[in-house]
Design an enzyme around this catalytic site. Structure first.
Site, PDB file in Angstrom:
ATOM      1  CB  CYS A  67       7.674 -18.073  15.442  1.00 21.90           C
ATOM      2  SG  CYS A  67       7.176 -18.286  13.735  1.00 21.90           S
ATOM      3  CG  HIS A 115      10.005 -14.550  15.633  1.00 19.58           C
ATOM      4  ND1 HIS A 115      10.866 -15.316  14.871  1.00 19.58           N
ATOM      5  CD2 HIS A 115       8.806 -14.630  15.005  1.00 19.58           C
ATOM      6  CE1 HIS A 115      10.211 -15.825  13.859  1.00 19.58           C
ATOM      7  NE2 HIS A 115       8.959 -15.421  13.898  1.00 19.58           N
ATOM      8  CG  ASN A 141       9.441 -15.881  10.239  1.00 22.58           C
ATOM      9  OD1 ASN A 141      10.008 -16.683  10.969  1.00 22.58           O
ATOM     10  ND2 ASN A 141       8.180 -15.528  10.403  1.00 22.58           N
TER      11      ASN A 141
HETATM   12  O1  UT7 Z   1       6.249 -15.678  12.609  1.00 26.86           O
HETATM   13  C1  UT7 Z   1       5.046 -14.996  12.421  1.00 26.86           C
HETATM   14  C2  UT7 Z   1       4.705 -15.190  10.968  1.00 26.86           C
HETATM   15  N1  UT7 Z   1       3.952 -14.189  10.320  1.00 26.86           N
HETATM   16  C3  UT7 Z   1       4.238 -12.871  10.185  1.00 26.86           C
HETATM   17  O2  UT7 Z   1       5.146 -12.327  10.738  1.00 26.86           O
HETATM   18  C4  UT7 Z   1       3.372 -12.064   9.257  1.00 26.86           C
HETATM   19  C5  UT7 Z   1       2.896 -10.770   9.827  1.00 26.86           C
HETATM   20  N2  UT7 Z   1       2.312  -9.967   8.790  1.00 26.86           N
HETATM   21  C6  UT7 Z   1       3.036  -9.244   7.912  1.00 26.86           C
HETATM   22  O3  UT7 Z   1       4.241  -9.217   8.017  1.00 26.86           O
HETATM   23  C7  UT7 Z   1       2.314  -8.456   6.826  1.00 26.86           C
HETATM   24  O4  UT7 Z   1       0.924  -8.555   7.024  1.00 26.86           O
HETATM   25  C8  UT7 Z   1       2.703  -8.956   5.401  1.00 26.86           C
HETATM   26  C9  UT7 Z   1       4.127  -8.549   5.077  1.00 26.86           C
HETATM   27  C10 UT7 Z   1       2.572 -10.471   5.299  1.00 26.86           C
HETATM   28  C11 UT7 Z   1       1.777  -8.333   4.365  1.00 26.86           C
HETATM   29  O5  UT7 Z   1       1.822  -6.915   4.429  1.00 26.86           O
HETATM   30  P1  UT7 Z   1       0.459  -6.080   4.378  1.00 26.86           P
HETATM   31  O6  UT7 Z   1       0.836  -4.665   4.349  1.00 26.86           O
HETATM   32  O7  UT7 Z   1      -0.393  -6.572   5.519  1.00 26.86           O
HETATM   33  O8  UT7 Z   1      -0.132  -6.469   2.958  1.00 26.86           O
HETATM   34  P2  UT7 Z   1      -1.515  -7.160   2.587  1.00 26.86           P
HETATM   35  O9  UT7 Z   1      -1.480  -8.626   2.909  1.00 26.86           O
HETATM   36  O10 UT7 Z   1      -2.658  -6.383   3.128  1.00 26.86           O
HETATM   37  O11 UT7 Z   1      -1.482  -7.004   1.003  1.00 26.86           O
HETATM   38  C12 UT7 Z   1      -1.502  -5.702   0.374  1.00 26.86           C
HETATM   39  C13 UT7 Z   1      -1.380  -5.903  -1.124  1.00 26.86           C
HETATM   40  C14 UT7 Z   1      -2.386  -6.895  -1.705  1.00 26.86           C
HETATM   41  O12 UT7 Z   1      -2.780  -6.426  -2.974  1.00 26.86           O
HETATM   42  P3  UT7 Z   1      -4.198  -5.690  -3.154  1.00 26.86           P
HETATM   43  O13 UT7 Z   1      -5.221  -6.693  -2.702  1.00 26.86           O
HETATM   44  O14 UT7 Z   1      -4.140  -4.483  -2.267  1.00 26.86           O
HETATM   45  O15 UT7 Z   1      -4.209  -5.388  -4.615  1.00 26.86           O
HETATM   46  C15 UT7 Z   1      -1.566  -8.158  -1.865  1.00 26.86           C
HETATM   47  O16 UT7 Z   1      -2.069  -8.996  -2.906  1.00 26.86           O
HETATM   48  O17 UT7 Z   1      -0.079  -6.411  -1.452  1.00 26.86           O
HETATM   49  C16 UT7 Z   1      -0.225  -7.590  -2.258  1.00 26.86           C
HETATM   50  N3  UT7 Z   1       0.872  -8.476  -1.967  1.00 26.86           N
HETATM   51  C17 UT7 Z   1       2.034  -8.465  -2.653  1.00 26.86           C
HETATM   52  N4  UT7 Z   1       2.450  -7.721  -3.699  1.00 26.86           N
HETATM   53  C18 UT7 Z   1       3.696  -7.930  -4.167  1.00 26.86           C
HETATM   54  C19 UT7 Z   1       0.957  -9.433  -0.994  1.00 26.86           C
HETATM   55  N5  UT7 Z   1       2.153 -10.017  -1.037  1.00 26.86           N
HETATM   56  C20 UT7 Z   1       2.840  -9.444  -2.064  1.00 26.86           C
HETATM   57  C21 UT7 Z   1       4.136  -9.643  -2.587  1.00 26.86           C
HETATM   58  N6  UT7 Z   1       4.509  -8.861  -3.621  1.00 26.86           N
HETATM   59  N7  UT7 Z   1       4.994 -10.538  -2.088  1.00 26.86           N
END
Ligand code: UT7
Length: 315
Positions: free
Chosen positions: A108, A242, A272
């Protein structure tokens, strides 16, 4: 060096969050508050080299230069269908470049790493006009059964033409190397001798760890470089950050103590697009005449590696 022209190109297919929820266990209600993304452009019948070429030609047109005026071309790209030659050569051949071309894969923050390479060439007196193309298709890296990654990305290309000038005030690169936080594995050709595992593995990401790295790295990159340059945040007109996640940008804004109005945003309808994101946003802002001559722009980006970088430019 100085920016003489900008360009960008997006795939025509627009995919909304509701379209994703037709085949994934996800929803607009989950995606929007966590990321700010409502839709993204996704490659369908286009090729990334064609989007890169379109962005490059548009930047060349704005600069008033011709392909043969370019002395050096840097293409930032994570994946393309070509292993060799580099995507820079594929795009260069399409648009009629006559110069050396190199590819970089710095994920990125690739645009800022490309600017740093260009700046080094200017300081060495080796170039007059440089073309940077950031052409990315992260949607071709994702496992489309993994809702935690595939909803985040969009494809596209952005390009910048650079010419002589002293508008770059400073560039600072940073790394916190850890290849376990964001990675994807390719499948290579089998051989009669290779005995290792050759399966491709779609993009893997520890979202929470990457989120923390992004906010911390961007905030300290910006503050450190401004300090080194003897500048204050009051002197900054625009932050081109970014576009990974609206919440990341919002946290950076809070830590820097800077107002919303200095942070143009296009994540809502782009997602992204890896290193293309800063160049697409730059082109969109430029074409809407947002920047005034003498404005100070700060670019900040972060991602796999883990790598980050910041650049301060006078417009
Ligand atoms: O260029 C750099 C690239 N990367 C990034 O920018 C990513 C940076 N990170 C993030 O933006 C965030 O961590 C995410 C948006 C990817 C995830 O958000 P989060 O609040 O950290 O969620 P999480 O991964 O802790 O997941 C929370 C819950 C989980 O369910 P349980 O285990 O609590 O039941 C996931 O399975 O949300 C669930 N989940 C979803 N639910 C519906 C994860 N993705 C999804 C989805 N739709 N797309």
């Amino acid at each position: 060096m100085k920016i003489l022209g900008t360009g960008s190109a997006l795939p025509k297919k627009i995919v909304t969050n509701d379209m994703l929820s037709e085949f994934l266990d996800t929803s607009d209600e989950w995606i929007v508050p966590r990321t700010g993304i409502r839709s993204r452009h996704i490659i369908s019948d286009e090729k990334i080299e064609d989007l890169g070429a379109q962005a490059a030609l548009s930047a060349l047109e704005m600069s008033g230069l011709k392909p043969e005026d370019i002395d050096y071309c840097i293409c930032s790209n994570v994946v393309s269908e070509y292993v060799t030659p580099g995507l820079s050569c594929v795009i260069g051949a399409k648009i009629g470049l006559k110069c050396p071309c190199i590819d970089i894969n710095c994920a990125c923050p690739g645009f800022i790493y490309a600017l740093d390479i260009a700046e080094t060439h200017y300081i060495a007196g080796k170039v007059r006009n440089v073309l940077i193309i950031c052409a990315e298709q992260p949607t071709r890296m994702c496992d489309w059964t993994d809702r935690s990654t595939c909803v985040l990305f969009g494809d596209g290309a952005g390009a910048v033409v650079l010419g002589p000038g002293s508008n770059v005030k400073g560039i600072k690169l940073h790394s916190q190397l850890d290849a376990t936080k964001i990675w994807e594995r390719n499948s290579l050709m089998p051989t009669p001798y290779y005995e290792g595992d050759n399966r491709a593995i779609g993009l893997q990401m520890n979202g929470r760890e990457v989120f923390k790295f992004a906010v911390k790295a961007s905030t300290s990159d910006v503050e450190d470089l401004l300090n080194e340059l003897g500048m204050t945040k009051d002197q900054v007109d625009w932050y081109i950050v970014h576009q990974a996640n609206y919440r990341i940008i919002d946290a950076i804004k809070q830590y820097l103590g800077e107002p919303d109005g200095k942070f143009p945003i296009n994540i809502s309808d782009h997602g992204n697009s890896s290193s293309a994101s800063c160049t697409i946003l730059l082109d969109e802002c430029n074409k809407s005449h947002m920047f005034k001559e003498g404005n100070t722009l700060v670019f900040s980006a972060f991602g796999a590696g883990l790598l980050s970088g910041v650049a301060v430019l006078e417009w």
